[in-house]
Design a protein around this motif. Structure first.
Motif, PDB file in Angstrom:
ATOM      1  N   MET A 101      57.492  43.604  37.005  1.00 32.56           N
ATOM      2  CA  MET A 101      57.093  42.766  38.127  1.00 32.56           C
ATOM      3  C   MET A 101      56.280  41.567  37.654  1.00 32.56           C
ATOM      4  O   MET A 101      56.392  40.471  38.210  1.00 32.56           O
ATOM      5  CB  MET A 101      56.284  43.594  39.137  1.00 32.56           C
ATOM      6  N   LEU A 102      55.468  41.765  36.638  1.00 31.59           N
ATOM      7  CA  LEU A 102      54.650  40.673  36.115  1.00 31.59           C
ATOM      8  C   LEU A 102      55.503  39.629  35.417  1.00 31.59           C
ATOM      9  O   LEU A 102      55.228  38.433  35.495  1.00 31.59           O
ATOM     10  CB  LEU A 102      53.591  41.231  35.157  1.00 31.59           C
ATOM     11  N   GLY A 103      56.536  40.077  34.706  1.00 30.79           N
ATOM     12  CA  GLY A 103      57.494  39.153  34.111  1.00 30.79           C
ATOM     13  C   GLY A 103      56.966  38.339  32.953  1.00 30.79           C
ATOM     14  O   GLY A 103      57.455  37.236  32.695  1.00 30.79           O
ATOM     15  N   ALA A 104      55.989  38.863  32.228  1.00 28.53           N
ATOM     16  CA  ALA A 104      55.436  38.141  31.079  1.00 28.53           C
ATOM     17  C   ALA A 104      54.826  39.142  30.116  1.00 28.53           C
ATOM     18  O   ALA A 104      54.382  40.218  30.522  1.00 28.53           O
ATOM     19  CB  ALA A 104      54.388  37.126  31.520  1.00 28.53           C
ATOM     20  N   GLU A 105      54.786  38.771  28.840  1.00 27.01           N
ATOM     21  CA  GLU A 105      54.173  39.653  27.854  1.00 27.01           C
ATOM     22  C   GLU A 105      52.660  39.485  27.825  1.00 27.01           C
ATOM     23  O   GLU A 105      51.924  40.440  27.561  1.00 27.01           O
ATOM     24  CB  GLU A 105      54.730  39.386  26.457  1.00 27.01           C
ATOM     25  N   THR A 106      52.184  38.291  28.087  1.00 23.03           N
ATOM     26  CA  THR A 106      50.746  38.026  28.109  1.00 23.03           C
ATOM     27  C   THR A 106      50.312  37.851  29.553  1.00 23.03           C
ATOM     28  O   THR A 106      50.923  37.073  30.302  1.00 23.03           O
ATOM     29  CB  THR A 106      50.405  36.771  27.289  1.00 23.03           C
ATOM     30  N   VAL A 107      49.261  38.562  29.951  1.00 24.59           N
ATOM     31  CA  VAL A 107      48.851  38.583  31.356  1.00 24.59           C
ATOM     32  C   VAL A 107      47.331  38.602  31.468  1.00 24.59           C
ATOM     33  O   VAL A 107      46.622  38.961  30.521  1.00 24.59           O
ATOM     34  CB  VAL A 107      49.417  39.832  32.084  1.00 24.59           C
ATOM     35  N   PHE A 108      46.848  38.202  32.629  1.00 26.63           N
ATOM     36  CA  PHE A 108      45.490  38.546  33.028  1.00 26.63           C
ATOM     37  C   PHE A 108      45.495  39.959  33.586  1.00 26.63           C
ATOM     38  O   PHE A 108      46.455  40.367  34.264  1.00 26.63           O
ATOM     39  CB  PHE A 108      45.007  37.644  34.169  1.00 26.63           C
ATOM     40  N   THR A 109      44.427  40.714  33.359  1.00 30.77           N
ATOM     41  CA  THR A 109      44.179  41.907  34.160  1.00 30.77           C
ATOM     42  C   THR A 109      42.774  41.790  34.729  1.00 30.77           C
ATOM     43  O   THR A 109      41.889  41.165  34.129  1.00 30.77           O
ATOM     44  CB  THR A 109      44.306  43.221  33.365  1.00 30.77           C
ATOM     45  N   SER A 110      42.584  42.407  35.884  1.00 32.76           N
ATOM     46  CA  SER A 110      41.270  42.350  36.526  1.00 32.76           C
ATOM     47  C   SER A 110      40.997  43.625  37.298  1.00 32.76           C
ATOM     48  O   SER A 110      41.850  44.108  38.048  1.00 32.76           O
ATOM     49  CB  SER A 110      41.188  41.152  37.482  1.00 32.76           C
ATOM     50  N   ASN A 111      39.807  44.140  37.118  1.00 35.03           N
ATOM     51  CA  ASN A 111      39.314  45.173  38.019  1.00 35.03           C
ATOM     52  C   ASN A 111      39.016  44.543  39.370  1.00 35.03           C
ATOM     53  O   ASN A 111      38.939  43.313  39.506  1.00 35.03           O
ATOM     54  CB  ASN A 111      38.065  45.834  37.445  1.00 35.03           C
ATOM     55  N   THR A 112      38.811  45.383  40.368  1.00 36.35           N
ATOM     56  CA  THR A 112      38.562  44.860  41.722  1.00 36.35           C
ATOM     57  C   THR A 112      37.265  45.428  42.296  1.00 36.35           C
ATOM     58  O   THR A 112      37.117  45.533  43.507  1.00 36.35           O
ATOM     59  CB  THR A 112      39.744  45.197  42.651  1.00 36.35           C
ATOM     60  N   ASP A 113      36.310  45.748  41.423  1.00 38.99           N
ATOM     61  CA  ASP A 113      35.060  46.336  41.903  1.00 38.99           C
ATOM     62  C   ASP A 113      33.840  45.603  41.350  1.00 38.99           C
ATOM     63  O   ASP A 113      32.814  46.217  41.054  1.00 38.99           O
ATOM     64  CB  ASP A 113      34.987  47.825  41.566  1.00 38.99           C
ATOM     65  N   ALA A 114      33.960  44.286  41.191  1.00 35.58           N
ATOM     66  CA  ALA A 114      32.833  43.489  40.718  1.00 35.58           C
ATOM     67  C   ALA A 114      32.797  42.170  41.489  1.00 35.58           C
ATOM     68  O   ALA A 114      33.808  41.688  41.992  1.00 35.58           O
ATOM     69  CB  ALA A 114      32.940  43.225  39.225  1.00 35.58           C
ATOM     70  N   ILE A 115      31.587  41.599  41.548  1.00 30.13           N
ATOM     71  CA  ILE A 115      31.372  40.294  42.166  1.00 30.13           C
ATOM     72  C   ILE A 115      30.803  39.361  41.107  1.00 30.13           C
ATOM     73  O   ILE A 115      29.888  39.736  40.356  1.00 30.13           O
ATOM     74  CB  ILE A 115      30.408  40.396  43.366  1.00 30.13           C
ATOM     75  N   TRP A 116      31.336  38.152  41.053  1.00 34.72           N
ATOM     76  CA  TRP A 116      30.927  37.152  40.068  1.00 34.72           C
ATOM     77  C   TRP A 116      30.154  36.032  40.749  1.00 34.72           C
ATOM     78  O   TRP A 116      30.528  35.589  41.848  1.00 34.72           O
ATOM     79  CB  TRP A 116      32.144  36.564  39.366  1.00 34.72           C
ATOM     80  N   SER A 117      29.129  35.539  40.107  1.00 34.49           N
ATOM     81  CA  SER A 117      28.360  34.399  40.609  1.00 34.49           C
ATOM     82  C   SER A 117      28.226  33.390  39.474  1.00 34.49           C
ATOM     83  O   SER A 117      27.448  33.585  38.531  1.00 34.49           O
ATOM     84  CB  SER A 117      26.974  34.847  41.087  1.00 34.49           C
ATOM     85  N   GLY A 118      29.010  32.344  39.564  1.00 40.39           N
ATOM     86  CA  GLY A 118      29.040  31.355  38.498  1.00 40.39           C
ATOM     87  C   GLY A 118      30.454  30.844  38.323  1.00 40.39           C
ATOM     88  O   GLY A 118      31.277  30.947  39.231  1.00 40.39           O
ATOM     89  N   PRO A 119      30.776  30.312  37.152  1.00 38.31           N
ATOM     90  CA  PRO A 119      32.123  29.773  36.930  1.00 38.31           C
ATOM     91  C   PRO A 119      33.192  30.849  37.096  1.00 38.31           C
ATOM     92  O   PRO A 119      32.932  32.046  36.921  1.00 38.31           O
ATOM     93  CB  PRO A 119      32.061  29.263  35.482  1.00 38.31           C
ATOM     94  N   ASN A 120      34.393  30.405  37.409  1.00 36.02           N
ATOM     95  CA  ASN A 120      35.505  31.324  37.594  1.00 36.02           C
ATOM     96  C   ASN A 120      35.870  31.977  36.260  1.00 36.02           C
ATOM     97  O   ASN A 120      36.259  31.289  35.314  1.00 36.02           O
ATOM     98  CB  ASN A 120      36.710  30.556  38.146  1.00 36.02           C
ATOM     99  N   PRO A 121      35.780  33.304  36.142  1.00 30.91           N
ATOM    100  CA  PRO A 121      36.079  33.937  34.849  1.00 30.91           C
ATOM    101  C   PRO A 121      37.528  33.763  34.421  1.00 30.91           C
ATOM    102  O   PRO A 121      37.812  33.681  33.216  1.00 30.91           O
ATOM    103  CB  PRO A 121      35.736  35.420  35.101  1.00 30.91           C
ATOM    104  N   PHE A 122      38.456  33.697  35.355  1.00 24.32           N
ATOM    105  CA  PHE A 122      39.858  33.476  35.003  1.00 24.32           C
ATOM    106  C   PHE A 122      40.032  32.101  34.353  1.00 24.32           C
ATOM    107  O   PHE A 122      40.744  31.967  33.350  1.00 24.32           O
ATOM    108  CB  PHE A 122      40.745  33.571  36.245  1.00 24.32           C
ATOM    109  N   ALA A 123      39.393  31.097  34.916  1.00 25.42           N
ATOM    110  CA  ALA A 123      39.504  29.742  34.372  1.00 25.42           C
ATOM    111  C   ALA A 123      38.889  29.656  32.981  1.00 25.42           C
ATOM    112  O   ALA A 123      39.449  29.020  32.077  1.00 25.42           O
ATOM    113  CB  ALA A 123      38.837  28.749  35.321  1.00 25.42           C
ATOM    114  N   LEU A 124      37.736  30.283  32.792  1.00 24.90           N
ATOM    115  CA  LEU A 124      37.095  30.245  31.478  1.00 24.90           C
ATOM    116  C   LEU A 124      37.968  30.916  30.424  1.00 24.90           C
ATOM    117  O   LEU A 124      38.101  30.405  29.296  1.00 24.90           O
ATOM    118  CB  LEU A 124      35.732  30.942  31.549  1.00 24.90           C
TER     119      LEU A 124
END
Length: 228
Positions: free
Chosen positions: A96-119
């Motif tokens: 379904m992802l269709g790529a060998e390299t991917v982001f993964t992310s947990n869904t039980d945290a809150i971030w305050s600051g720059p977007n971690p995906f962008a960094l």
């Protein structure tokens, strides 16, 4: 705005046992922080980098999460009859992802600051890295008990040890997932192999991060967001 051609895998299948009664009748990603489900906070960050696809794995109370995520354009990878853990769950979702390299992310945290995906997207170096983890210095990790998960060297490589907490977001090459002959396994096993090859790296997050994997994390996260 940072854009990426890497798809995003959201880990949303877990039982949320540390949440106690809060997850008796709803999955942890639907617990609200600051008036919104946890998973929606993560979705906002992921969508901000314009990934081609977002996939979530489901198991515990899957129909509730499916009803929330499907209308938001998230593709669903349901794990039945057994939960597959992070490594097995990611491997199942690869078509379904269709790529060998991917982001993964947990869904039980809150971030305050720059977007971690962008960094992570800006720092990703596939020539030298097989995984790049967003890690948080202990003094900026709210609601976390312990001494940390990783130690960082001068070149940005990490090994198991104190100092940095894994924040739950990474870029990872998935080819190594096929080297495990069990259906359910943790991504920690893949990290061990990547680390042994000298290709496990981390970024230090410059903002604050709150673990909402336990009930006390809800109020801590809301306080952190109010202080922005």
């Amino acid at each position: 705005m940072t854009q990426t051609d890497l798809p995003v895998m959201l880990f949303a299948a877990g039982f949320g046992t540390r949440m106690g009664d809060l997850t008796r009748t709803r999955p942890k990603p639907l617990i609200e922080v600051a008036g919104r489900p946890l998973v929606d906070h993560t979705l906002d960050l992921a969508r901000a980098v314009s990934p081609p696809r977002i996939v979530a794995n489901l198991h515990y109370l899957a129909p509730m999460l499916a009803a929330h995520l499907a209308p938001r354009g998230v593709l669903l990878s349901e794990e039945q009859p057994d939960i597959l853990d992070t490594g097995g769950g990611l491997r199942q979702a690869l078509p379904m992802l269709g790529a060998e390299t991917v982001f993964t992310s947990n869904t039980d945290a809150i971030w305050s600051g720059p977007n971690p995906f962008a960094l992570l997207a800006e720092a990703w170096d596939p020539v030298h890295m097989d995984a790049l983890l967003m890690c948080v210095p202990l003094e900026q990790a709210i609601g976390h008990a312990g001494t940390g998960d990783f130690s960082l060297d001068a070149q940005g490589r990490i090994e198991r040890g104190p100092g940095l907490v894994y924040g739950g977001v990474q870029i990872v090459k998935t080819g190594g997932l096929h080297g495990f002959d069990v259906p359910a396994f943790s991504l920690n096993l893949l990290w061990n192999r990547i680390g042994a090859a000298g290709r496990l790296f981390a970024l230090e997050y410059p903002g604050r991060w709150c673990d909402v994997g336990h009930p006390g994390g809800i109020a801590l996260a809301e306080e952190m967001l109010r202080d922005v």
